[in-house]
Design an enzyme around this catalytic site. Structure first.
Site, PDB file in Angstrom:
ATOM      1  CB  THR A  28      -1.058   0.031   1.151  1.00  0.00           C
ATOM      2  OG1 THR A  28      -1.856  -1.260   1.119  1.00  0.00           O
ATOM      3  CG2 THR A  28      -1.709   1.234   1.291  1.00  0.00           C
ATOM      4  CB  SER A 152       2.507  -6.441  -1.375  1.00  0.00           C
ATOM      5  OG  SER A 152       2.178  -6.872  -0.258  1.00  0.00           O
ATOM      6  CB  ALA A 153       7.256  -8.975   0.481  1.00  0.00           C
ATOM      7  CG  HIS A 154       1.277  -9.555   2.668  1.00  0.00           C
ATOM      8  ND1 HIS A 154       0.079 -10.402   2.829  1.00  0.00           N
ATOM      9  CD2 HIS A 154       0.922  -8.516   2.328  1.00  0.00           C
ATOM     10  CE1 HIS A 154      -0.891  -9.375   2.357  1.00  0.00           C
ATOM     11  NE2 HIS A 154      -0.429  -8.438   2.193  1.00  0.00           N
ATOM     12  CB  CYS A 278     -24.309  -9.781   3.163  1.00  0.00           C
ATOM     13  SG  CYS A 278     -23.956 -10.925   1.876  1.00  0.00           S
TER      14      CYS A 278
END
Lengths: 416, 416
Positions: A28, A152-154, A278
């Site tokens: 991010t 992003s590494a994860h 929902c």
């Protein structure tokens, strides 16, 4: 020395020079820094930003911030498969376009985007293209002549707390926010060295296995794509059937409450996601499903990690039909058509949440003669998306929406 | 659940409510977000920011960014011990002051700041105080009625990649940058959960041992404070002798090149830091030593971690005098006074870097009679600081500085 070695390993995997790559504290953060820096670097050219409608929320939030700061943003739409066309990017380019953003692949439905083509036409127009490669970098480098890349590494199975931001040499880039001497001034804060080393090592390891794993996972997700509609009635598999990530498959089940289905599957040991309204705190369906115009109710996203066993997929396929049937029964979904016939029928679904409005519609459509209409009153945001999607799936005619005393009235004409 | 538990543990250590605390990706990020958010939250009151002259660079960089964006900044000075006075903060407050910042303790010289007093007078003026507690949070909570607090886990021995940002309820705070739903919108990006859990656990562990460790380290640093000036000639120990952190001690050695001394100590197995200009990439001395007006040449900062053994400190004290003497000999530092006497003597130290200009001055001061002057020509930024500091240490009179053809001319009158 460890930092240099990690940078070289990551740069090799990305296909860039080590001095073009910095480590940020998350994907991010890489996106936010990348978008802000690229826009600021070209603020003399203009303040127009292009993004696709199906970008990750980090890109869309960066676009919102740009708009709030006086910039202008064009959202490029997608087809029902979730894919942008190069032509739509070409059409969005303006003389004052400072930056265009496009994901390498979609995070919810797995659709792979035509990045190389879009990069080429942006390059011809002199506009840099930022690629959010979070979903695909573990599988391989991003093709084409892009200018900025975030990841992003994860997402590739590496540690949390590490993102990559790549800015090609020659791209005008002005980092925003307070100065910091670390990471070329593009990622403030003490470097998280253990995590950075682990991120680079895991990227290398994941890439070494990627080709073989892609074949295996593609076969398993294909199995889900084919067999779920065979074993579960009223299901729409979403996303591009060909140009897609190996490990993601997404489908939506008519007359199903996504939240309840997730609980059922969780009890069976399967952790899946959902883009249904929902299951979200905002009570609106996923912006991706919305942009695609597909059914969002009963939405299930299955992400298979590398090394997923065939048995697990088979057990999921065995469990799913019962789980969906159970939820439908609980909600009173229609099994047989009603018999009373009237020309116009009004269904009051006010105050009812997804998937109830569509269930109510389905219950009564057989109550009007062919050519007759059903008017569904609903104040649920998801109905706006799901009633037309139901019509498309069922071959009924969606006439349109008008404001009602409360919420909206959706009119459907029975065709068959 | 892990995130909630970590937040509760960290909040307890800070002395705040869990919902006032978020985890950021670094201490720098906590400072940048805290300063920007607090300033934006009060932009209607005004755009004036107060910081001390000895803040960490992350605070000063945030202040620079604020100034570059059209805000105004007042830097509050410190005394020779590195300490601000509450009166100087009171004097800096204006009707348009949006925020004041003060470190809990200084990172280079260990001086503890009067945070509670400054917080009280800021509170009376309705101005929030942001405390950079990076140096002290491991030792205990920050006293006083502060409004915003930033800290960094790796500073208390926790993992890299985790900072704390605390914003007290009732403080107007407007997070800047693109929106993100995580961490109350104050820390964008996927939470680094393993590191956050480790950070909270390590803070708890460090705190449990803090009281006892503080006594031990304080005794060891006091030993260094007392014995270094006894065993090494021409040394100035800097920082407050009483109100200081337990584990940091800093001193400057006249006629010594900090870089060379660090190498000598490194060869002996001691890793120390320096605020000397010759050890920094910018060729200027540390802004902290500069603000204190103390000698910056041959600067050595010793940071003792918890659990430091007495033997290691004794070995350091045994090694240091020889290391300093070796560097001084290499540089030709003065041992005996020269004999020729003239009323005015000009030393051309142009192109020479710290500590050469001071060495040249010391070499010739004995060559002029009492009452006579030495004029040192130097284009080294450090000379501006170190020549007056040398005069103070030596009881000579610093007359002043004037621009020269190249660099500046510094005049010193021999008093004794």
């Amino acid at each position: 020395m460890l930092l240099d070695a990690a940078r070289e390993a990551a740069a090799e995997a990305v296909g860039c020079r080590p001095d073009e790559l910095v480590f940020t504290s998350s994907g991010t953060r890489a996106v936010h820094t990348g978008v802000a820096g690229a826009l600021a670097g070209r603020h003399r050219i203009g303040r127009h930003l292009i993004v696709s409608a199906v970008e990750h929320s980090s890109v869309l939030h960066a676009a919102d911030a740009h708009e709030a700061g006086g910039g202008s943003v064009t959202q490029v739409g997608v087809d029902r498969k979730g894919r942008v066309t190069p032509e739509s990017y070409a059409g969005a380019l303006r003389p004052d376009t400072a930056l265009a953003c496009l994901q390498s692949a979609n995070h919810e439905v797995g659709t792979v985007q035509p990045v190389a083509e879009v990069a080429a036409l942006c390059r011809d127009a002199g506009v840099p293209l930022l690629v959010d490669a979070a979903q695909s970098l573990g599988w391989g480098p991003v093709e084409g002549d892009w200018s900025v890349l975030a990841a992003s590494a994860h997402k590739w199975g590496g540690p949390s707390g590490v993102g990559l931001l790549v800015v090609r040499k020659g791209v005008r880039f002005a980092p925003q926010g307070p100065a910091d001497e670390r990471e070329s001034g593009r990622a403030a804060g003490f470097e998280n060295l253990p995590a950075i080393v682990a991120a680079a090592a895991s990227l290398r390891a994941v890439r070494a296995a990627a080709e073989q794993e892609a074949v295996l996972l593609r076969e398993l997700t294909e199995r889900i794509r084919v067999r779920v509609p065979q074993s579960v009635p009223d299901v729409e598999v979403v996303g591009d059937p060909e140009r897609r990530l190996p490990g993601i498959v997404t489908f939506s089940c008519l007359y199903v409450d996504g939240e309840t289905l997730l609980h059922e599957l969780d009890r069976e040991g399967f952790s899946v996601s959902s883009g249904s309204s929902c299951t979200s705190s905002t009570l609106t369906p996923s912006h991706v499903l919305k942009a695609m115009g597909v059914l969002s109710e009963g939405n299930v996203r299955v992400s298979l990690p590398m090394g997923t066993a065939e048995e697990d997929v088979e057990r999921f396929l065995a469990v799913l039909p019962g789980a969906v049937a159970g939820v439908r029964e609980k909600l009173g979904a229609p099994a047989v058509a009603a018999t009373v016939q009237r020309d116009v029928l009004v269904v009051d679904a006010l105050g009812k949440r997804c998937p109830i409005p569509v269930i109510e519609l389905a219950k009564v459509i057989g109550d009007v003669p062919v050519g007759g209409t059903v008017r569904v009153l609903s104040d649920d945001e998801a109905a706006r998306l799901d009633i037309p999607a139901w019509c498309e799936m069922r071959g009924q005619e969606y006439v349109g929406e008008e404001p009602a005393d409360r919420g909206s009235a959706y009119t459907v004409r029975r065709v068959s």
